[in-house]
Structure formats: structure tokens, C-alpha cells
Design a protein around this motif. Structure first.
Motif, PDB file in Angstrom:
ATOM      1  N   GLN A   1       0.335   1.938 -10.008  1.00  0.00           N
ATOM      2  CA  GLN A   1      -0.342   2.871  -9.275  1.00  0.00           C
ATOM      3  C   GLN A   1      -0.769   4.201 -10.102  1.00  0.00           C
ATOM      4  OE1 GLN A   1       2.701   2.931  -6.225  1.00  0.00           O
ATOM      5  NE2 GLN A   1       1.431   1.975  -4.863  1.00  0.00           N
ATOM      6  N   ILE A   2       0.227   4.482 -11.098  1.00  0.00           N
ATOM      7  CA  ILE A   2       0.090   5.437 -11.894  1.00  0.00           C
ATOM      8  C   ILE A   2      -1.332   5.314 -12.719  1.00  0.00           C
ATOM      9  CG2 ILE A   2       0.888   6.810 -13.828  1.00  0.00           C
ATOM     10  CD1 ILE A   2       3.702   6.283 -12.533  1.00  0.00           C
ATOM     11  N   VAL A   3      -1.315   4.404 -13.385  1.00  0.00           N
ATOM     12  CA  VAL A   3      -2.433   3.976 -14.434  1.00  0.00           C
ATOM     13  C   VAL A   3      -3.940   4.044 -13.637  1.00  0.00           C
ATOM     14  CG1 VAL A   3      -2.600   1.343 -14.431  1.00  0.00           C
ATOM     15  CG2 VAL A   3      -3.131   2.997 -16.480  1.00  0.00           C
TER      16      VAL A   3
ATOM     17  N   ASN B   1       7.702  -9.165 -13.916  1.00  0.00           N
ATOM     18  CA  ASN B   1       7.880  -9.490 -12.364  1.00  0.00           C
ATOM     19  C   ASN B   1       7.563  -8.401 -11.419  1.00  0.00           C
ATOM     20  OD1 ASN B   1       8.604 -12.135 -13.446  1.00  0.00           O
ATOM     21  ND2 ASN B   1      10.760 -11.499 -13.839  1.00  0.00           N
ATOM     22  N   SER B   2       6.404  -8.063 -11.543  1.00  0.00           N
ATOM     23  CA  SER B   2       6.032  -6.733 -10.997  1.00  0.00           C
ATOM     24  C   SER B   2       5.681  -7.322  -9.430  1.00  0.00           C
ATOM     25  CB  SER B   2       4.734  -6.193 -11.420  1.00  0.00           C
ATOM     26  OG  SER B   2       4.202  -5.023 -10.670  1.00  0.00           O
ATOM     27  N   LEU B   3       5.829  -6.155  -8.670  1.00  0.00           N
ATOM     28  CA  LEU B   3       5.436  -6.392  -7.235  1.00  0.00           C
ATOM     29  C   LEU B   3       4.015  -5.990  -7.101  1.00  0.00           C
ATOM     30  CD1 LEU B   3       8.247  -4.522  -5.118  1.00  0.00           C
ATOM     31  CD2 LEU B   3       8.088  -6.667  -5.924  1.00  0.00           C
ATOM     32  N   GLY B   4       3.195  -6.423  -6.129  1.00  0.00           N
ATOM     33  CA  GLY B   4       1.766  -6.221  -6.169  1.00  0.00           C
ATOM     34  C   GLY B   4       1.398  -4.823  -5.670  1.00  0.00           C
ATOM     35  N   ILE B   5       0.305  -4.549  -5.745  1.00  0.00           N
ATOM     36  CA  ILE B   5       0.028  -2.952  -5.320  1.00  0.00           C
ATOM     37  C   ILE B   5      -1.382  -3.560  -4.233  1.00  0.00           C
ATOM     38  CG2 ILE B   5       0.180  -1.860  -7.304  1.00  0.00           C
ATOM     39  CD1 ILE B   5      -2.853  -2.097  -8.141  1.00  0.00           C
ATOM     40  N   SER B   6      -1.585  -2.515  -3.703  1.00  0.00           N
ATOM     41  CA  SER B   6      -2.802  -2.665  -2.512  1.00  0.00           C
ATOM     42  C   SER B   6      -4.065  -3.406  -2.979  1.00  0.00           C
ATOM     43  CB  SER B   6      -3.210  -1.126  -1.988  1.00  0.00           C
ATOM     44  OG  SER B   6      -4.338  -1.431  -1.244  1.00  0.00           O
ATOM     45  N   PRO B   7      -4.494  -4.240  -2.354  1.00  0.00           N
ATOM     46  CA  PRO B   7      -5.729  -4.999  -2.738  1.00  0.00           C
ATOM     47  C   PRO B   7      -6.916  -4.009  -2.943  1.00  0.00           C
ATOM     48  CG  PRO B   7      -4.782  -6.375  -1.251  1.00  0.00           C
ATOM     49  CD  PRO B   7      -3.818  -5.100  -1.225  1.00  0.00           C
ATOM     50  N   GLU B   8      -7.056  -2.963  -2.218  1.00  0.00           N
ATOM     51  CA  GLU B   8      -7.937  -2.420  -2.386  1.00  0.00           C
ATOM     52  C   GLU B   8      -7.966  -1.479  -3.731  1.00  0.00           C
ATOM     53  OE1 GLU B   8      -6.182  -2.374   0.633  1.00  0.00           O
ATOM     54  OE2 GLU B   8      -7.566  -3.447   1.576  1.00  0.00           O
ATOM     55  N   LEU B   9      -6.879  -1.174  -4.080  1.00  0.00           N
ATOM     56  CA  LEU B   9      -6.602  -0.322  -5.302  1.00  0.00           C
ATOM     57  C   LEU B   9      -6.995  -1.258  -6.533  1.00  0.00           C
ATOM     58  CD1 LEU B   9      -3.367   1.728  -4.682  1.00  0.00           C
ATOM     59  CD2 LEU B   9      -5.596   2.457  -5.107  1.00  0.00           C
TER      60      LEU B   9
ATOM     61  N   ARG C   1       3.416  -9.581  -1.223  1.00  0.00           N
ATOM     62  CA  ARG C   1       2.165 -10.384  -1.508  1.00  0.00           C
ATOM     63  C   ARG C   1       0.839  -9.410  -1.763  1.00  0.00           C
ATOM     64  NH1 ARG C   1       3.012 -15.567  -1.941  1.00  0.00           N
ATOM     65  NH2 ARG C   1       0.907 -16.080  -1.032  1.00  0.00           N
ATOM     66  N   GLY C   2       1.104  -8.362  -2.841  1.00  0.00           N
ATOM     67  CA  GLY C   2       0.009  -7.599  -3.123  1.00  0.00           C
ATOM     68  C   GLY C   2      -0.655  -7.999  -4.192  1.00  0.00           C
ATOM     69  N   SER C   3      -1.745  -7.457  -4.533  1.00  0.00           N
ATOM     70  CA  SER C   3      -2.527  -7.767  -5.854  1.00  0.00           C
ATOM     71  C   SER C   3      -2.197  -7.215  -7.219  1.00  0.00           C
ATOM     72  CB  SER C   3      -3.928  -7.332  -5.517  1.00  0.00           C
ATOM     73  OG  SER C   3      -4.427  -8.274  -4.207  1.00  0.00           O
ATOM     74  N   TYR C   4      -2.699  -7.493  -8.317  1.00  0.00           N
ATOM     75  CA  TYR C   4      -2.524  -7.249  -9.585  1.00  0.00           C
ATOM     76  C   TYR C   4      -3.696  -6.862 -10.358  1.00  0.00           C
ATOM     77  CZ  TYR C   4       2.042  -9.265  -8.560  1.00  0.00           C
ATOM     78  OH  TYR C   4       3.155  -9.700  -7.874  1.00  0.00           O
TER      79      TYR C   4
ATOM     80  N   SER D   1       0.894  -1.154   0.119  1.00  0.00           N
ATOM     81  CA  SER D   1       0.058   0.152  -0.076  1.00  0.00           C
ATOM     82  C   SER D   1       0.807   1.297  -0.026  1.00  0.00           C
ATOM     83  CB  SER D   1      -0.778   0.030   1.283  1.00  0.00           C
ATOM     84  OG  SER D   1      -0.161  -0.114   2.222  1.00  0.00           O
ATOM     85  N   TRP D   2       2.082   1.092   0.155  1.00  0.00           N
ATOM     86  CA  TRP D   2       2.861   2.245   0.216  1.00  0.00           C
ATOM     87  C   TRP D   2       2.981   3.013  -1.156  1.00  0.00           C
ATOM     88  CZ3 TRP D   2       5.247   3.662   4.915  1.00  0.00           C
ATOM     89  CH2 TRP D   2       6.185   4.551   4.827  1.00  0.00           C
ATOM     90  N   GLU D   3       3.033   4.248  -1.162  1.00  0.00           N
ATOM     91  CA  GLU D   3       2.923   5.016  -2.427  1.00  0.00           C
ATOM     92  C   GLU D   3       3.798   6.261  -2.630  1.00  0.00           C
ATOM     93  OE1 GLU D   3      -1.081   6.658  -2.890  1.00  0.00           O
ATOM     94  OE2 GLU D   3      -2.050   4.597  -3.202  1.00  0.00           O
TER      95      GLU D   3
END
Length: 287
Positions: A154-156, A170-178, A203-206, A113-115
């Protein structure tokens, strides 16, 4: 749609494979590479360039965006002799300079969730660059590997109107809420067969989109042998290995890390006959 914009749209998705039409070139832009490390036109974003510098693929560095506080680094690249779109290339974790920006990057790596880096993209002018080219009739692509892929997503989410497509490796995940309920078009994710760093990190989401598992030769004997070495390392017990000073076990841990790091950063799509298989984004944590 003008002729130039129509040409850009036509090379977005390969009609035969369903892959992004520029994924091989973008992989060279987004990943670190030993080859060409000291060449002035080296394409990798892990080598800092200067505005006005030309790089492989008929592109010129139009603008550099950097924030020393968060470690954010990206380059706005434009083709000077083709109909390809402009592309914002976002660097992943660290760089080729020893420990350069590693500490600054770390929070964004391990906290989905860090931005911090996303906000740096806004502050340093990267978003303004996307808007400018969109207003000129040339929507850019946004790409990145690992941490760079996380920031690209996060940008898009917030600025999809200024982005033609988003490509991650091989991306890291983003916040599941996003990621939840996102309806953004033209998202492409590429994950190397057996890659684990991206999933271990946060363990983020995509963002939902086209998702591919890629490898040089698939599950061949080399891949199976490497997996046996990784299993022998017992990476989940690394604290015990260190505490007991088990040098043999620590050797296997070191070897496993080298294998996994190579998988994470390996250039694959430019090989002679890469194995590219569509997968479901929901399967990522189980592959």
C-alpha cells in the motif's frame, strides 16, 4: 548517479538468480524467530527495539514508528558500515508479546481494502523517514511479512518515488482495485511452498513483480507427510469438529495449524541450499 547510489542499485537484483540481493537478510528482519529471542541484537521486527539499538546485519535502529490505535509498528534501520540502503521494516500480525496488538491488527488482516495501518505509516512519520533518506541520495527499501507485506504494498503504490524496492514474505493481499494496472518497478514477493495463511486471510491481490516460491528441500517426503496431516484435519469442517467435541479430529486440527504456522514464519533463504523457484503472481491462489 553518485557512487553510493550506484552501489545500492547494483545489489538490487542478483544477476544469476534474479532474486533480490538482500532477500536473505531481509527475511531475518521481517519474520519472527525463536533463536535470539532474548538477545539485544536480535534482527526480527517482532521484537520491539529502541532507537539507537544495533541489530544483526550491521544495522542500527534509527527511528521507531508505532500507533497503538491500529497496531502499526515499524522500524527505520540504517547500515552503519556498508553500502546497503536504509530499510523500513514493517511488523506483521501481533508480536512475541501474548496478544499484543492482535485485536488492533485484525481488521487490516482480514479486509484487503482496509488501510488503517497504511494511514498510521503516514501519521507516525514513516513516510517522512522515506522522503528524508531519498533526499539524502539513499532511497530505502520497504519490507514486511504477512500483514507487514500488505502495508508495504500500500505504501509503495502512493510513495514509489521514495522507495528503491519492496520485498514481501507470505504477504497478505491488497485491494484488487489498487493492484490492478500498477506499473511499479522492483516488487519482490516470496511465498513458502504450501503456505496458506496469507491466502486464507483476505483473498486480496498482489502488485505485479518478481515472485518466488521458496522451501528448504522442496516437495520431499517430510512435506508430503505434513500435507497428509493437514488433509486429515479437514480444516473446512472445523465448526463441526468443535460442535461435536470430536477430540481426535480437534487434535489433527491443532497439529495442522502448527504445521501451517511454521511454514508461514520459517526462515528459509538462510538455509544451506534453499529451493527457490520463480512463479507467476497469478498462480498464487492455486499453489
Amino acid at each position: 548517479m553518485n557512487t553510493e547510489t550506484q552501489s545500492q542499485a547494483e545489489n538490487l537484483i542478483d544477476p544469476v538468480t534474479g532474486r533480490h540481493g538482500l532477500d536473505g537478510l531481509y527475511e531475518q528482519f521481517a519474520k519472527p524467530q525463536i533463536k535470539g529471542l532474548f538477545e539485544p541484537d536480535a534482527p526480527s521486527i517482532y521484537i520491539n527495539h529502541q532507537a539507537g539499538q544495533k541489530v544483526l546485519g550491521d544495522y542500527v535502529i534509527e527511528q521507531v514508528f508505532e500507533d497503538s490505535k491500529t497496531g502499526f509498528y515499524a522500524e527505520g534501520r540504517v547500515p552503519f558500515n556498508s553500502n546497503h540502503p536504509p530499510v523500513l521494516v514493517i511488523r506483521g500480525y501481533g508480536s512475541w508479546y501474548p496478544f499484543y496488538r492482535v485485536l488492533e491488527d485484525t481488521p487490516d488482516v482480514f479486509i484487503a481494502s482496509w488501510e488503517g495501518q497504511f494511514k498510521s505509516a503516514e501519521k507516525t512519520g514513516a513516510i517522512a523517514w522515506l522522503k528524508y533518506h531519498t533526499q539524502q541520495g539513499q532511497k530505502p527499501d520497504v519490507i514486511g511479512e504477512s500483514l507487514g507485506g500488505k502495508v508495504a504494498q500500500q505504501i509503495v503504490i502512493k510513495y514509489s518515488d521514495y522507495i528503491r524496492s519492496t520485498v514481501t514474505y507470505n504477504s497478505l493481499g491488497i485491494s484488487p482495485e489498487l493492484a490492478k494496472n500498477s506499473q511499479i518497478n522492483h516488487i519482490f514477493h516470496y511465498f513458502t511452498l504450501g503456505e496458506r495463511y496469507a491466502f486464507w486471510a483476505n483473498r486480496g491481490s498482489y502488485l505485479p513483480g518478481y515472485c518466488f516460491q521458496i522451501s528448504k528441500q522442496g516437495i520431499n517426503w517430510v512435506y508430503k507427510l505434513e500435507n497428509k496431516m493437514i488433509a486429515k484435519a479437514k480444516l473446512s469442517e472445523i465448526k463441526t469438529h468443535v460442535k461435536s467435541l470430536n477430540l481426535l479430529q480437534l487434535f489433527w486440527v491443532f497439529l495442522a495449524q502448527i504445521i501451517l504456522l511454521k511454514r508461514h514464519n520459517d526462515i528459509i533463504l538462510n538455509c544451506r541450499s534453499p529451493v527457490v523457484n520463480p512463479i507467476n503472481c497469478n498462480q498464487l491462489h492455486s499453489i
